[in-house]
Design an enzyme around this catalytic site. Structure first.
Site, PDB file in Angstrom:
ATOM      1  N   LEU A  66       0.816  -1.223   0.000  1.00 30.64           N
ATOM      2  CA  LEU A  66       0.000   0.000   0.000  1.00 30.64           C
ATOM      3  C   LEU A  66       0.847   1.268   0.000  1.00 30.64           C
ATOM      4  CD1 LEU A  66      -2.978  -1.027   2.337  1.00 30.64           C
ATOM      5  CD2 LEU A  66      -2.790  -1.208  -0.149  1.00 30.64           C
ATOM      6  N   ARG A  73      11.720  16.415 -21.721  1.00 28.01           N
ATOM      7  CA  ARG A  73      11.951  15.764 -20.423  1.00 28.01           C
ATOM      8  C   ARG A  73      13.127  14.803 -20.611  1.00 28.01           C
ATOM      9  NH1 ARG A  73       7.028  12.279 -17.873  1.00 28.01           N
ATOM     10  NH2 ARG A  73       7.555  10.882 -19.584  1.00 28.01           N
ATOM     11  N   ASN A 110      14.362  -2.402  -4.820  1.00 28.64           N
ATOM     12  CA  ASN A 110      12.976  -2.878  -4.903  1.00 28.64           C
ATOM     13  C   ASN A 110      12.747  -3.757  -6.142  1.00 28.64           C
ATOM     14  OD1 ASN A 110      10.066  -2.398  -3.803  1.00 28.64           O
ATOM     15  ND2 ASN A 110       9.903  -2.043  -5.992  1.00 28.64           N
ATOM     16  N   PHE A 155       3.309  -7.717 -10.281  1.00 27.27           N
ATOM     17  CA  PHE A 155       3.121  -6.341 -10.769  1.00 27.27           C
ATOM     18  C   PHE A 155       3.825  -5.312  -9.893  1.00 27.27           C
ATOM     19  CE2 PHE A 155      -0.551  -8.703 -12.293  1.00 27.27           C
ATOM     20  CZ  PHE A 155      -0.646  -8.281 -13.609  1.00 27.27           C
ATOM     21  N   ARG A 192       4.056   7.433 -28.807  1.00 26.09           N
ATOM     22  CA  ARG A 192       3.976   6.262 -27.934  1.00 26.09           C
ATOM     23  C   ARG A 192       2.829   5.351 -28.355  1.00 26.09           C
ATOM     24  NH1 ARG A 192       8.095   8.130 -26.845  1.00 26.09           N
ATOM     25  NH2 ARG A 192       9.018   8.709 -24.860  1.00 26.09           N
ATOM     26  N   GLY A 197      -0.124   1.481  -3.794  1.00 27.80           N
ATOM     27  CA  GLY A 197      -1.419   0.873  -4.107  1.00 27.80           C
ATOM     28  C   GLY A 197      -2.505   1.432  -3.182  1.00 27.80           C
ATOM     29  N   TYR A 221      15.426   2.743 -13.844  1.00 31.59           N
ATOM     30  CA  TYR A 221      14.155   2.002 -13.851  1.00 31.59           C
ATOM     31  C   TYR A 221      14.227   0.858 -14.867  1.00 31.59           C
ATOM     32  CZ  TYR A 221       9.386   0.816 -15.134  1.00 31.59           C
ATOM     33  OH  TYR A 221       8.245   0.121 -15.439  1.00 31.59           O
TER      34      TYR A 221
HETATM   35  N1  UFG Z   1       4.343  13.954 -21.682  1.00 30.92           N
HETATM   36  C1  UFG Z   1       4.139  15.306 -21.854  1.00 30.92           C
HETATM   37  N2  UFG Z   1       3.607  15.998 -20.805  1.00 30.92           N
HETATM   38  C2  UFG Z   1       3.247  15.415 -19.623  1.00 30.92           C
HETATM   39  C3  UFG Z   1       3.464  14.019 -19.465  1.00 30.92           C
HETATM   40  C4  UFG Z   1       4.023  13.316 -20.524  1.00 30.92           C
HETATM   41  O1  UFG Z   1       4.441  15.870 -22.899  1.00 30.92           O
HETATM   42  O2  UFG Z   1       2.771  16.108 -18.708  1.00 30.92           O
HETATM   43  C5  UFG Z   1       4.899  13.171 -22.801  1.00 30.92           C
HETATM   44  C6  UFG Z   1       6.200  12.481 -22.436  1.00 30.92           C
HETATM   45  O3  UFG Z   1       7.280  13.331 -22.695  1.00 30.92           O
HETATM   46  C7  UFG Z   1       6.153  11.253 -23.355  1.00 30.92           C
HETATM   47  C8  UFG Z   1       4.661  10.960 -23.504  1.00 30.92           C
HETATM   48  O4  UFG Z   1       4.000  12.140 -23.099  1.00 30.92           O
HETATM   49  O5  UFG Z   1       6.658  11.592 -24.596  1.00 30.92           O
HETATM   50  C9  UFG Z   1       4.202   9.829 -22.626  1.00 30.92           C
HETATM   51  O6  UFG Z   1       4.670  10.079 -21.304  1.00 30.92           O
HETATM   52  P1  UFG Z   1       4.230   9.202 -20.057  1.00 30.92           P
HETATM   53  O7  UFG Z   1       4.914   9.784 -18.861  1.00 30.92           O
HETATM   54  O8  UFG Z   1       2.759   9.076 -20.039  1.00 30.92           O
HETATM   55  O9  UFG Z   1       4.790   7.767 -20.391  1.00 30.92           O
HETATM   56  P2  UFG Z   1       6.294   7.334 -20.756  1.00 30.92           P
HETATM   57  O10 UFG Z   1       6.258   6.986 -22.216  1.00 30.92           O
HETATM   58  O11 UFG Z   1       7.311   8.270 -20.311  1.00 30.92           O
HETATM   59  O12 UFG Z   1       6.425   6.099 -19.791  1.00 30.92           O
HETATM   60  C10 UFG Z   1       5.922   4.852 -20.089  1.00 30.92           C
HETATM   61  C11 UFG Z   1       5.720   4.075 -18.791  1.00 30.92           C
HETATM   62  C12 UFG Z   1       7.034   3.881 -18.107  1.00 30.92           C
HETATM   63  C13 UFG Z   1       8.004   3.240 -19.053  1.00 30.92           C
HETATM   64  C14 UFG Z   1       8.112   4.029 -20.326  1.00 30.92           C
HETATM   65  C15 UFG Z   1       8.959   3.354 -21.361  1.00 30.92           C
HETATM   66  O13 UFG Z   1       4.831   4.757 -17.958  1.00 30.92           O
HETATM   67  O14 UFG Z   1       6.845   3.031 -16.988  1.00 30.92           O
HETATM   68  O15 UFG Z   1       6.836   4.184 -20.902  1.00 30.92           O
HETATM   69  O16 UFG Z   1       9.662   4.315 -22.048  1.00 30.92           O
HETATM   70  F1  UFG Z   1       9.244   3.216 -18.495  1.00 30.92           F
END
Ligand code: UFG
Length: 347
Positions: free
Chosen positions: A33, A301, A99, A80, A235, A36, A150
């Site tokens: 938790l 980012r 972890n 998970f 993505r 979670g 990660y």
């Molecule tokens: N993004 C923005 N603004 C935001 C949040 C995200 O522009 O406020 C962009 C990010 O730069 C990225 C895309 O939206 O290009 C998706 O971002 P997320 O944070 O939603 O997801 P990620 O692709 O970074 O992360 C996901 C999983 C991670 C994993 C990763 C693999 O959540 O656990 O894919 O690259 F590691």
């Protein structure tokens, strides 16, 4: 079957527990938790009753595992529980290895000692790092070269699992495992029971939905100068219900007595097989919600690869699993209904 679901109070794990219970499995959820939600377990229990049991604790707690494994005879473990923020992993790498890798070793020791025969591991597209254009869409054979702690902490666990599978095959012991490499998981259970509740929320779709609900000032686009069609990152967004269906398909196909090593440890990409840019997601959220909100173009980012989407044909060919929801609007709509009905998440 009798299943142990670690992280079953979290976003993806709770959806998996729901699906497993609906399929008639008995489920023990193990969750500390930390991230979670007890509320998710309570909602599940209200539907499933005694078929679901909850143990509060850490999957790296050796003594707790001893007790849980001696009290139950699990047919499979679905693992998970993990720390999953890329940025946090860069700031606190040891915590991530401790972890996601160290505690996973403790869990695997317990699995080995108890003779559990099936193990499904939540891995990630982050284990591929930043694949060159020749590797897009990404196949499972793409070199794994994670760019952050990660991804490395997850890849190390994949290796550990593959090695354990091989050792048990050589020893003539039944065991089969799979690493499922998730792309971007999104959406919510369409019965309205479960959804995404992260604090802080950093994932794109929930962030935009929070802006649409007026719970955030604006959406910041992290970089508009990528080498992609519109300059923003691309993505592969897969619906969480499809994702958990894939787990059930994989679990049903694991063969703990297989003779070949390649059947004892398998890796599958889980995505829809096409990519959407950040701008396309923002547009789709506008269409679904009808809301207006402020969008700001910001800096990149660190650690974000420009384009990640899956070639998900391996699991389609071997197991017949394909994402059933490939319409972005439908994925967003399910998340939108969750956020509107549960603006404060489970609390
Ligand atoms: N993004 C923005 N603004 C935001 C949040 C995200 O522009 O406020 C962009 C990010 O730069 C990225 C895309 O939206 O290009 C998706 O971002 P997320 O944070 O939603 O997801 P990620 O692709 O970074 O992360 C996901 C999983 C991670 C994993 C990763 C693999 O959540 O656990 O894919 O690259 F590691």
């Amino acid at each position: 079957m009798e299943l142990l679901i670690t992280g079953g109070a979290g976003y993806i794990g709770s959806h998996a527990a729901q699906r497993a219970l609906a399929d008639g499995h008995r489920v023990v959820v193990l969750d500390n938790l930390d991230r979670g939600h007890l509320g998710a377990v309570e909602r599940l229990r209200a539907r499933a009753g005694e078929q679901l049991r909850f143990v509060e604790g850490d999957f790296g707690d050796e003594r707790l595992l001893e007790r849980v494994f001696s009290e139950n005879q699990f047919d499979a473990v679905l693992h998970f529980a993990a720390l999953t923020y890329v940025g946090e992993s860069v700031a606190q790498p040891v915590r991530y290895y401790q972890n996601n890798t160290g505690s996973a070793a403790t869990l695997l020791e317990a699995v080995d000692a108890a003779g559990v025969e099936r193990f499904i591991f939540s891995s990630t597209a982050a284990t591929y790092g930043e694949p060159g254009p020749e590797h897009i869409p990404i196949r499972e054979s793409c070199p794994q070269a994670p760019m952050n702690p990660y991804g490395r902490s997850k890849l190390a666990t994949e290796h550990m699992l593959a090695d354990l599978s091989e050792a048990k095959r050589r020893a003539g012991q039944p065991f089969a495992a799979a690493a499922l490499r998730y792309f971007n998981v999104a959406g919510a259970d369409r019965t309205g029971l479960l959804g995404e509740d992260h604090d802080p929320e950093t994932h794109l779709i929930p962030v935009i939905l929070q802006a649409a609900l007026g719970r955030r000032d604006a959406v910041n686009i992290f970089g508009t100068d990528y080498d992609t069609p519109d300059g923003t990152c691309v993505r592969d967004y897969v619906h969480v219900e499809d994702l958990v269906d894939a787990h059930m398909a994989v679990m049903g196909d694991l063969d703990p007595d297989a003779e070949e090593g390649a059947r004892r440890f398998r890796a599958f990409n889980l995505g829809i097989g096409r990519g959407y840019s950040v701008l396309e997601i923002i547009e789709a959220v506008r269409e679904v919600t009808g809301a207006s909100f402020t969008v700001r173009e910001g800096e990149r980012r660190p650690g974000d690869p420009p384009t990640l989407f899956a070639d998900a044909s391996k699991i389609a060919e071997e197991l017949g699993w394909r994402a059933s929801v490939t319409d972005l609007g439908e994925i967003i709509d399910s998340a939108w209904r969750w956020f509107k009905a549960n603006p404060n998440g489970y609390s």
